[in-house]
Design a protein around this motif. Structure first.
Motif, PDB file in Angstrom:
ATOM      1  N   GLU A 157      49.146 -56.086  92.969  1.00  0.00           N
ATOM      2  CA  GLU A 157      48.448 -56.208  91.688  1.00  0.00           C
ATOM      3  C   GLU A 157      47.863 -54.847  91.339  1.00  0.00           C
ATOM      4  N   THR A 158      47.819 -54.539  90.048  1.00  0.00           N
ATOM      5  CA  THR A 158      47.230 -53.285  89.608  1.00  0.00           C
ATOM      6  C   THR A 158      45.773 -53.202  90.061  1.00  0.00           C
ATOM      7  N   ILE A 159      45.394 -52.052  90.619  1.00  0.00           N
ATOM      8  CA  ILE A 159      44.015 -51.815  91.062  1.00  0.00           C
ATOM      9  C   ILE A 159      43.337 -50.977  89.978  1.00  0.00           C
ATOM     10  N   GLU A 160      42.250 -51.517  89.422  1.00  0.00           N
ATOM     11  CA  GLU A 160      41.597 -50.894  88.271  1.00  0.00           C
ATOM     12  C   GLU A 160      40.238 -50.321  88.631  1.00  0.00           C
ATOM     13  N   ASP A 161      39.676 -49.582  87.649  1.00  0.00           N
ATOM     14  CA  ASP A 161      38.323 -49.046  87.793  1.00  0.00           C
ATOM     15  C   ASP A 161      37.371 -50.158  88.202  1.00  0.00           C
ATOM     16  N   GLY A 162      36.425 -49.808  89.040  1.00  0.00           N
ATOM     17  CA  GLY A 162      35.438 -50.767  89.515  1.00  0.00           C
ATOM     18  C   GLY A 162      35.688 -51.202  90.952  1.00  0.00           C
ATOM     19  N   ALA A 163      36.892 -50.938  91.486  1.00  0.00           N
ATOM     20  CA  ALA A 163      37.163 -51.242  92.888  1.00  0.00           C
ATOM     21  C   ALA A 163      36.305 -50.325  93.747  1.00  0.00           C
ATOM     22  N   TYR A 164      35.962 -50.793  94.944  1.00  0.00           N
ATOM     23  CA  TYR A 164      35.092 -49.991  95.799  1.00  0.00           C
ATOM     24  C   TYR A 164      35.417 -50.180  97.275  1.00  0.00           C
ATOM     25  N   VAL A 165      34.844 -49.282  98.087  1.00  0.00           N
ATOM     26  CA  VAL A 165      35.015 -49.287  99.527  1.00  0.00           C
ATOM     27  C   VAL A 165      33.637 -49.391 100.169  1.00  0.00           C
ATOM     28  N   ASN A 166      33.470 -50.360 101.053  1.00  0.00           N
ATOM     29  CA  ASN A 166      32.293 -50.408 101.915  1.00  0.00           C
ATOM     30  C   ASN A 166      32.689 -49.695 103.203  1.00  0.00           C
ATOM     31  N   LEU A 167      32.070 -48.542 103.468  1.00  0.00           N
ATOM     32  CA  LEU A 167      32.465 -47.685 104.578  1.00  0.00           C
ATOM     33  C   LEU A 167      31.317 -47.521 105.573  1.00  0.00           C
ATOM     34  N   VAL A 168      31.626 -47.757 106.851  1.00  0.00           N
ATOM     35  CA  VAL A 168      30.665 -47.539 107.928  1.00  0.00           C
ATOM     36  C   VAL A 168      31.336 -46.651 108.974  1.00  0.00           C
ATOM     37  N   VAL A 169      30.663 -45.554 109.345  1.00  0.00           N
ATOM     38  CA  VAL A 169      31.151 -44.653 110.386  1.00  0.00           C
ATOM     39  C   VAL A 169      30.052 -44.544 111.438  1.00  0.00           C
ATOM     40  N   LYS A 170      30.431 -44.797 112.697  1.00  0.00           N
ATOM     41  CA  LYS A 170      29.478 -44.693 113.803  1.00  0.00           C
ATOM     42  C   LYS A 170      29.969 -43.664 114.805  1.00  0.00           C
ATOM     43  N   TYR A 171      29.025 -42.937 115.377  1.00  0.00           N
ATOM     44  CA  TYR A 171      29.274 -42.002 116.476  1.00  0.00           C
ATOM     45  C   TYR A 171      28.620 -42.640 117.687  1.00  0.00           C
ATOM     46  N   GLY A 172      29.427 -43.245 118.551  1.00  0.00           N
ATOM     47  CA  GLY A 172      28.842 -44.044 119.620  1.00  0.00           C
ATOM     48  C   GLY A 172      28.092 -45.196 118.980  1.00  0.00           C
ATOM     49  N   LEU A 173      26.801 -45.295 119.248  1.00  0.00           N
ATOM     50  CA  LEU A 173      25.978 -46.345 118.641  1.00  0.00           C
ATOM     51  C   LEU A 173      25.226 -45.871 117.398  1.00  0.00           C
ATOM     52  N   ILE A 174      25.363 -44.591 117.062  1.00  0.00           N
ATOM     53  CA  ILE A 174      24.623 -44.009 115.948  1.00  0.00           C
ATOM     54  C   ILE A 174      25.419 -44.172 114.659  1.00  0.00           C
ATOM     55  N   ARG A 175      24.806 -44.799 113.666  1.00  0.00           N
ATOM     56  CA  ARG A 175      25.455 -44.975 112.362  1.00  0.00           C
ATOM     57  C   ARG A 175      25.297 -43.693 111.552  1.00  0.00           C
ATOM     58  N   LEU A 176      26.422 -43.026 111.300  1.00  0.00           N
ATOM     59  CA  LEU A 176      26.416 -41.779 110.530  1.00  0.00           C
ATOM     60  C   LEU A 176      26.555 -42.028 109.038  1.00  0.00           C
ATOM     61  N   VAL A 177      27.391 -42.992 108.682  1.00  0.00           N
ATOM     62  CA  VAL A 177      27.672 -43.282 107.279  1.00  0.00           C
ATOM     63  C   VAL A 177      27.613 -44.786 107.085  1.00  0.00           C
ATOM     64  N   ASN A 178      26.936 -45.212 106.028  1.00  0.00           N
ATOM     65  CA  ASN A 178      26.922 -46.612 105.611  1.00  0.00           C
ATOM     66  C   ASN A 178      26.814 -46.576 104.096  1.00  0.00           C
TER      67      ASN A 178
END
Length: 175
Positions: free
Chosen positions: A82-103
């Protein structure tokens, strides 16, 4: 932040642009993650991917695993149903070991320019090749990345995860 950029690169350099080529398998696997076809650390999240908008055929990373201070080449193919339009988003979590770097929640259409695409992303087969530099300053250790990609209406595009270790066999516990 340069480290955050490196972590995102770890999950095939631009997981935040995942909706353009990352996808869920049409198989339903309950209770365990399944590997994305190809030579990469990517896995599909533990969820039902039967309604995902994108189906991944293959993702290859060269080198695999990625190396700090080296160029990473990502090759990916998949089908957009299906066509992906404006408004789509990504929930991104990056951890270094147990430390959350990006949320963070990132606008997918702003991010797909990283792989030379733009919204709307039309239905059809997609094939992407992209080279990125991973900073040499990436600290050794284990990085875990989780990216859930959805439409503006909350429809699943895909969900992917990966674990990558930088610095050979060294990990956070070895430091």
């Amino acid at each position: 932040m340069r480290l955050s950029t490196a972590c995102v690169a770890t999950l095939s350099a631009s997981v935040v642009s995942a909706g353009s080529w990352f996808a869920g398998s049409q198989d339903v696997i309950v209770g365990e993650a399944t590997k994305v076809p190809g030579d990469s650390p990517l896995e599909f999240c533990d969820s039902d991917h039967s309604k995902d908008i994108v189906h991944i055929d293959q993702v290859d990373l060269l080198p695999n695993p990625p190396e700090a201070g080296a160029e990473l080449v990502i090759r990916a193919t998949g089908t957009v149903f299906e066509t992906i339009e404006d408004g789509a988003y990504v929930n991104l979590v990056v951890k270094y070991g147990l430390i959350r770097l990006v949320n963070t929640r990132a606008d997918l259409c702003e991010q797909v320019s990283n792989v030379d695409l733009e919204c709307p992303i039309e239905k059809g087969v997609l094939s992407i090749t992209k080279a990125v530099e991973i900073p040499k300053e990436v600290p050794p250790g284990t990085y875990n990345v989780h990216a859930e990609v959805v439409t503006k209406d909350g429809k699943p595009i895909t969900c992917l995860q990966a674990t990558v270790k930088f610095g050979g066999s060294r990990s956070m516990g070895d430091l």
